[in-house]
Write a protein that holds these residues in place. Structure first.
Motif, PDB file in Angstrom:
ATOM      1  N   HIS A   1      38.090  30.463  39.649  1.00 40.20           N
ATOM      2  CA  HIS A   1      37.134  29.905  38.436  1.00 40.20           C
ATOM      3  C   HIS A   1      35.676  31.462  38.756  1.00 40.20           C
ATOM      4  O   HIS A   1      35.494  32.153  39.131  1.00 40.20           O
ATOM      5  N   GLY A   2      34.831  31.904  37.433  1.00 41.60           N
ATOM      6  CA  GLY A   2      34.648  32.971  37.352  1.00 41.60           C
ATOM      7  C   GLY A   2      33.396  33.045  38.310  1.00 41.60           C
ATOM      8  O   GLY A   2      32.907  31.665  38.160  1.00 41.60           O
TER       9      GLY A   2
ATOM     10  N   ASP B   1      35.865  29.265  46.265  1.00 40.41           N
ATOM     11  CA  ASP B   1      37.674  29.334  45.768  1.00 40.41           C
ATOM     12  C   ASP B   1      37.775  30.340  47.075  1.00 40.41           C
ATOM     13  O   ASP B   1      39.392  29.534  47.346  1.00 40.41           O
ATOM     14  N   LEU B   2      37.711  31.123  47.190  1.00 36.42           N
ATOM     15  CA  LEU B   2      38.505  32.146  48.085  1.00 36.42           C
ATOM     16  C   LEU B   2      38.285  31.402  49.711  1.00 36.42           C
ATOM     17  O   LEU B   2      39.351  31.438  49.999  1.00 36.42           O
TER      18      LEU B   2
ATOM     19  N   ASN C   1      33.539  31.987  42.890  1.00 35.45           N
ATOM     20  CA  ASN C   1      34.436  32.784  42.724  1.00 35.45           C
ATOM     21  C   ASN C   1      34.815  32.247  44.442  1.00 35.45           C
ATOM     22  O   ASN C   1      35.781  32.032  45.893  1.00 35.45           O
TER      23      ASN C   1
END
Lengths: 101, 194
Positions: free
Chosen positions: B137-138, B145-146, B142
């Motif tokens: 996702h932006g 997510d990482l 982010n």
């Protein structure tokens, strides 16, 4: 619309090429080492660009691990440079030629 | 080219051009400066440009890590070693140890870069299932997510990097340690071998 993927890949290619050229032509081992870091960063840039383009977090995770491995690599590499300098008093790659015929 | 420019938003374009300029100017000056200290400072410029491009690609966390780890730690380590060894003097760039080394290197590198660009032009990047490790996702999502990816799918690799860093630190200490003056036997044996 954001920047196309191909622009990032071309930039990464240029950076990788400059880094590889530096490794081939520079004589100071420290500067050669910096050029290796440049090549690693070019690959990182390509990975992040592909991660964004393919919408996959795997590319960014790989960059995270590349950063860790690069840190370890620099520590060991500079340790080797210091050890060589102690013995030879030179940081020029061409003078480390006693293995040659 | 004009149609391509029309599809790209101006702020994105400006950030990309700034980052690309920082990267390329820094990279070329690593090749051309004579003093290793100046080369290290040029490396900082390139790394900063890469961080700018990471922000353009919405990889905010990696941009911050890039600055902290690379520009903060690795380049300082380089500068420390340069000054510790006292090699911060000018180098004669005109010397060419192997005749024709530079033109040959230029030809090889140009061929390498051309083949990469040609692969990009003829290849088509079709991958299998969209993602193995999760969507990206932006913006602020982010980092989550990482983090989720690192601490689930890549947990073993993450733990292994801890071991790798310990081994690297111990290895560097062993390599760079000054030899004990009492250690004549080992020293002379190494001298005989050399």
């Amino acid at each position: 619309m954001s920047i196309p993927l191909s622009w990032f890949i071309i930039l990464a290619t240029l950076l990788f090429g400059i880094g590889a050229f530096g490794v081939l032509v520079r004589r100071n081992v420290l500067v050669m080492f910096m050029c290796v870091e440049l090549m690693l960063n070019a690959a990182n840039l390509a990975l992040v660009a592909f991660a964004r383009s393919l919408n996959d977090v795997g590319g960014e995770t790989t960059v995270f691990f590349v950063l860790v491995v690069a840190a370890a690599e620099v520590v060991v590499g500079l340790g080797i440079v210091v050890a060589i300098f102690r013995r030879r008093h030179s940081a020029v790659a061409d003078e480390l030629s006693e293995m040659g015929g | 080219m004009t149609s391509l420019l029309a599809t790209v938003a101006i702020p994105d374009l400006l950030v990309f051009l700034l980052g690309a300029l920082l990267c390329l100017v820094g990279a070329v000056s690593i090749l051309t400066v004579k003093n290793p200290v100046h080369a290290a400072l040029s490396l900082v410029m390139t790394l900063f440009g890469i961080a700018v491009l990471f922000i353009e690609l919405q990889a905010d966390f990696l941009a911050a890590v890039q600055i902290i780890v690379y520009a903060g730690a690795i380049v300082v380590l380089f500068l420390f070693v340069i000054m510790f060894l006292g090699v911060d003097r000018e180098e004669d760039l005109a010397v060419e140890p192997i005749v024709g080394q530079r033109p040959l290197a230029a030809v090889l590198i140009t061929a390498l870069m051309a083949s990469i660009v040609a692969l990009g032009l003829v290849g088509h990047f079709e991958v299998g299932p969209a993602t193995q490790t999760g969507m990206l996702h932006g913006g602020a999502g982010n980092v989550a997510d990482l983090g989720r990816s690192v601490f689930t799918t890549y947990l073993f690799a993450f733990e292994a990097t801890a071991g790798l860093l310990i081994i690297a630190v111990v290895g560097a200490v062993v390599l760079a340690r000054r030899n004990n003056p009492d250690d004549h036997v080992a020293e002379s044996q190494v001298e005989e071998l050399a």
